[in-house]
Structure formats: structure tokens, C-alpha cells
Design a protein around this motif. Structure first.
Motif, PDB file in Angstrom:
ATOM      1  N   SER A 196       0.837  -1.204   0.000  1.00  0.00           N
ATOM      2  CA  SER A 196       0.000   0.000   0.000  1.00  0.00           C
ATOM      3  C   SER A 196       0.869   1.249   0.000  1.00  0.00           C
ATOM      4  O   SER A 196       0.558   2.244  -0.675  1.00  0.00           O
ATOM      5  N   ALA A 197       1.966   1.205   0.751  1.00  0.00           N
ATOM      6  CA  ALA A 197       2.906   2.329   0.746  1.00  0.00           C
ATOM      7  C   ALA A 197       3.555   2.484  -0.629  1.00  0.00           C
ATOM      8  O   ALA A 197       3.688   3.600  -1.153  1.00  0.00           O
ATOM      9  N   VAL A 198       3.952   1.370  -1.221  1.00  0.00           N
ATOM     10  CA  VAL A 198       4.566   1.403  -2.552  1.00  0.00           C
ATOM     11  C   VAL A 198       3.607   2.004  -3.574  1.00  0.00           C
ATOM     12  O   VAL A 198       3.994   2.842  -4.401  1.00  0.00           O
ATOM     13  N   ALA A 199       2.347   1.582  -3.520  1.00  0.00           N
ATOM     14  CA  ALA A 199       1.354   2.077  -4.473  1.00  0.00           C
ATOM     15  C   ALA A 199       1.168   3.582  -4.368  1.00  0.00           C
ATOM     16  O   ALA A 199       0.831   4.251  -5.350  1.00  0.00           O
ATOM     17  N   ASN A 200       1.406   4.109  -3.161  1.00  0.00           N
ATOM     18  CA  ASN A 200       1.261   5.551  -2.947  1.00  0.00           C
ATOM     19  C   ASN A 200       2.594   6.289  -2.966  1.00  0.00           C
ATOM     20  O   ASN A 200       2.664   7.457  -2.599  1.00  0.00           O
ATOM     21  N   LYS A 201       3.655   5.554  -3.390  1.00  0.00           N
ATOM     22  CA  LYS A 201       4.996   6.137  -3.527  1.00  0.00           C
ATOM     23  C   LYS A 201       5.486   6.749  -2.214  1.00  0.00           C
ATOM     24  O   LYS A 201       6.051   7.848  -2.178  1.00  0.00           O
ATOM     25  N   LEU A 202       5.277   6.016  -1.121  1.00  0.00           N
ATOM     26  CA  LEU A 202       5.677   6.470   0.202  1.00  0.00           C
ATOM     27  C   LEU A 202       6.824   5.616   0.730  1.00  0.00           C
ATOM     28  O   LEU A 202       6.801   4.389   0.613  1.00  0.00           O
ATOM     29  N   GLN A 203       7.819   6.262   1.299  1.00  0.00           N
ATOM     30  CA  GLN A 203       8.916   5.534   1.915  1.00  0.00           C
ATOM     31  C   GLN A 203       8.410   4.795   3.156  1.00  0.00           C
ATOM     32  O   GLN A 203       7.668   5.356   3.960  1.00  0.00           O
ATOM     33  N   ASN A 204       8.825   3.543   3.299  1.00  0.00           N
ATOM     34  CA  ASN A 204       8.352   2.736   4.429  1.00  0.00           C
ATOM     35  C   ASN A 204       9.469   1.820   4.922  1.00  0.00           C
ATOM     36  O   ASN A 204       9.340   0.605   4.902  1.00  0.00           O
ATOM     37  N   PRO A 205      10.574   2.385   5.390  1.00  0.00           N
ATOM     38  CA  PRO A 205      11.761   1.573   5.688  1.00  0.00           C
ATOM     39  C   PRO A 205      11.533   0.469   6.716  1.00  0.00           C
ATOM     40  O   PRO A 205      11.990  -0.665   6.521  1.00  0.00           O
ATOM     41  N   TRP A 206      10.828   0.765   7.809  1.00  0.00           N
ATOM     42  CA  TRP A 206      10.634  -0.252   8.836  1.00  0.00           C
ATOM     43  C   TRP A 206       9.586  -1.275   8.426  1.00  0.00           C
ATOM     44  O   TRP A 206       9.715  -2.472   8.727  1.00  0.00           O
ATOM     45  N   THR A 207       8.569  -0.826   7.722  1.00  0.00           N
ATOM     46  CA  THR A 207       7.564  -1.756   7.210  1.00  0.00           C
ATOM     47  C   THR A 207       8.195  -2.712   6.202  1.00  0.00           C
ATOM     48  O   THR A 207       7.910  -3.920   6.207  1.00  0.00           O
ATOM     49  N   LEU A 208       9.061  -2.184   5.352  1.00  0.00           N
ATOM     50  CA  LEU A 208       9.776  -3.026   4.392  1.00  0.00           C
ATOM     51  C   LEU A 208      10.654  -4.042   5.119  1.00  0.00           C
ATOM     52  O   LEU A 208      10.693  -5.224   4.747  1.00  0.00           O
ATOM     53  N   LYS A 209      11.351  -3.608   6.162  1.00  0.00           N
ATOM     54  CA  LYS A 209      12.190  -4.536   6.926  1.00  0.00           C
ATOM     55  C   LYS A 209      11.343  -5.629   7.585  1.00  0.00           C
ATOM     56  O   LYS A 209      11.765  -6.789   7.664  1.00  0.00           O
ATOM     57  N   ALA A 210      10.152  -5.257   8.040  1.00  0.00           N
ATOM     58  CA  ALA A 210       9.264  -6.256   8.637  1.00  0.00           C
ATOM     59  C   ALA A 210       8.815  -7.266   7.588  1.00  0.00           C
ATOM     60  O   ALA A 210       8.754  -8.476   7.854  1.00  0.00           O
ATOM     61  N   LYS A 211       8.510  -6.783   6.395  1.00  0.00           N
ATOM     62  CA  LYS A 211       8.152  -7.699   5.303  1.00  0.00           C
ATOM     63  C   LYS A 211       9.323  -8.609   4.962  1.00  0.00           C
ATOM     64  O   LYS A 211       9.147  -9.822   4.759  1.00  0.00           O
ATOM     65  N   GLN A 212      10.510  -8.034   4.891  1.00  0.00           N
ATOM     66  CA  GLN A 212      11.691  -8.829   4.558  1.00  0.00           C
ATOM     67  C   GLN A 212      11.962  -9.887   5.626  1.00  0.00           C
ATOM     68  O   GLN A 212      12.378 -11.010   5.307  1.00  0.00           O
ATOM     69  N   ALA A 213      11.723  -9.535   6.880  1.00  0.00           N
ATOM     70  CA  ALA A 213      11.893 -10.512   7.959  1.00  0.00           C
ATOM     71  C   ALA A 213      10.883 -11.648   7.817  1.00  0.00           C
ATOM     72  O   ALA A 213      11.202 -12.822   8.047  1.00  0.00           O
ATOM     73  N   THR A 214       9.660 -11.294   7.419  1.00  0.00           N
ATOM     74  CA  THR A 214       8.638 -12.315   7.175  1.00  0.00           C
ATOM     75  C   THR A 214       9.023 -13.187   5.987  1.00  0.00           C
ATOM     76  O   THR A 214       8.893 -14.418   6.024  1.00  0.00           O
TER      77      THR A 214
END
Length: 240
Positions: A196-214
């Protein structure tokens, strides 16, 4: 809960109706005894009284889905208003606008993550109708995601003991400090939040790290509980 299981039923019905040509048994122009009647009198009636915190969020999410299936504009507007403004379950009552702290952060991390996932699913439903809730209130949902992701990746976050859910006393609150109970990336919520952040072109460093951990643990795969959908990458992947 009605809001969780009812949402599953109505999504299945929507797929069958529009992709499979299914017609409700008992449907007629005068009204009938089919699935829509059950939605009104069983599911929607029990969800329309918005509860506190996550319980209320899941009711709002379900009402949005019910309203779309039923083509009920009044129900849809009611749920959309509650998402924004409900004093105990609205997004600005469950995520602190200054920090992103969840109203459940002092309770445990499982409830904090699940609430974010349900807010994101509700926003996704509304987005499919052409209205962007993910960026509502200065990207508040993303701010909540970043806060909870950072803390559950062992980062340090500010905590305000005065920001807590309604009727916290029912679940051993209010809480003087942020909870370490169930701390860690453990819920299938990060795909929808990241994309959702990507679709809105928003930086989401910690959310991305959480996804990567998953993803490092195998990703969001098939689930048997009713909290979130399976296969997050398949459902939510998008280009910025």
C-alpha cells in the motif's frame, strides 16, 4: 467474531456472483430469504454497534464489505465515517498521530499488529471503490505501521502511557510502559502495509524490513485462521 467470518462469507459471495454468475437462492424483487437477508439481519446488525479498538475496527472493515456486496450506500457511508471518526475504533483514536503508537501497544504486540492489518484491509476495500484511505490523515496508517514494525524489530520507540484504547481496564490496562508480550514480527500484515505504501509512492523503511523478515521465514503463506488473507504477495503486490 461476526466481523471476521462474515467478511470471509461476503468476499466469497462476491467472487461467486461476479465471476461465476451465482444467483442467490430465494432472491426475488419483493425481498427474499437468501444470503443478503442473512447479511442484514445476522451479520450487519451485530456489526453496526461499533466496539472498542480492534473489535471495533473489524466491525468497520466488515460493514464496508457488507455494504459493497449489498450496494447499500447508507451502510457504506456509516462505516467510512466510523473509520475516520469513531472515538474508540476510528483510525485517529487507535493510532497516535504524533508518533504512530497503537492504542494497544501497552497491551501486547499481537493486538497492535492485527489492528494495523484490519485497518489496511478496510482501506483496501475503500480503495477499490476509488477513494484513498491509506494516505488519510497525513499517512497515519503508514505512521502506525512504521512505529509497530520498528518496535517489533527490536528498535526503540517513544511510548505515551496516556494514549490507550477505550475501556482499557477490561484488558488489564491502562499500561505504564509498552508491552514486550508477543514482541517480534509474527503477524501476516506486512505485505498489505508495504505494498500500500509502494502504491502511494511512500517511503516505508521499517515496514519493508518487517516484510523482509517475514519473507526470510518463508513469507506470508496459507493461513487457517480468519485474521488476514493467505498469500500476501499474490494478493497485494503492486508497482509504485
Amino acid at each position: 467474531m461476526i466481523g471476521l467470518d462474515g467478511d470471509l462469507f461476503v468476499n466469497a459471495a462476491e467472487i461467486m456472483r461476479w465471476e461465476g454468475g451465482w444467483v442467490e437462492q430465494g432472491a426475488k424483487w419483493q425481498g427474499g430469504s437468501g444470503f443478503s437477508i442473512q447479511l442484514y439481519w445476522l451479520f450487519a446488525r451485530q456489526s453496526v454497534i461499533i466496539g472498542q479498538a480492534n473489535y471495533g475496527i473489524v466491525s468497520i472493515k466488515a460493514l464496508l464489505s457488507f455494504a459493497i456486496y449489498l450496494d447499500d450506500v447508507a451502510m457504506y457511508n456509516y462505516a467510512l465515517y466510523a473509520y475516520k471518526n469513531d472515538l474508540c475504533a476510528g483510525i485517529e483514536s487507535t493510532i497516535d498521530s504524533s508518533t504512530g503508537q497503537s492504542s494497544e501497544s501497552g497491551r501486547d504486540q499481537s493486538h497492535s499488529m492485527t489492528g494495523l492489518g484490519w485497518l489496511a484491509l478496510a482501506a483496501r476495500v475503500v480503495n477499490n471503490q476509488g477513494y484513498n484511505l491509506f494516505t488519510y490523515a497525513n499517512n497515519l496508517l503508514l505512521k502506525g505501521s512504521e512505529y509497530t514494525a520498528k518496535y517489533n524489530l527490536n528498535g526503540t520507540v517513544p511510548y505515551d502511557p496516556k494514549f490507550y484504547r477505550c475501556e482499557a481496564v477490561l484488558v488489564n490496562g491502562p499500561w505504564s510502559k509498552i508491552s514486550t508480550d508477543q514482541r517480534g514480527i509474527q503477524k501476516q500484515v506486512w505485505d498489505i502495509l508495504h505494498y500500500s505504501a509502494v502504491a502511494n509512492k511512500l517511503q516505508n523503511p521499517w515496514t519493508l524490513k518487517a516484510k523482509q523478515a517475514t519473507d526470510a521465514l518463508g513469507g506470508e503463506r496459507r493461513v487457517t485462521a480468519n485474521d488476514m488473507p493467505s498469500w500476501g504477495d499474490l494478493f497485494f503486490a503492486t508497482k509504485g
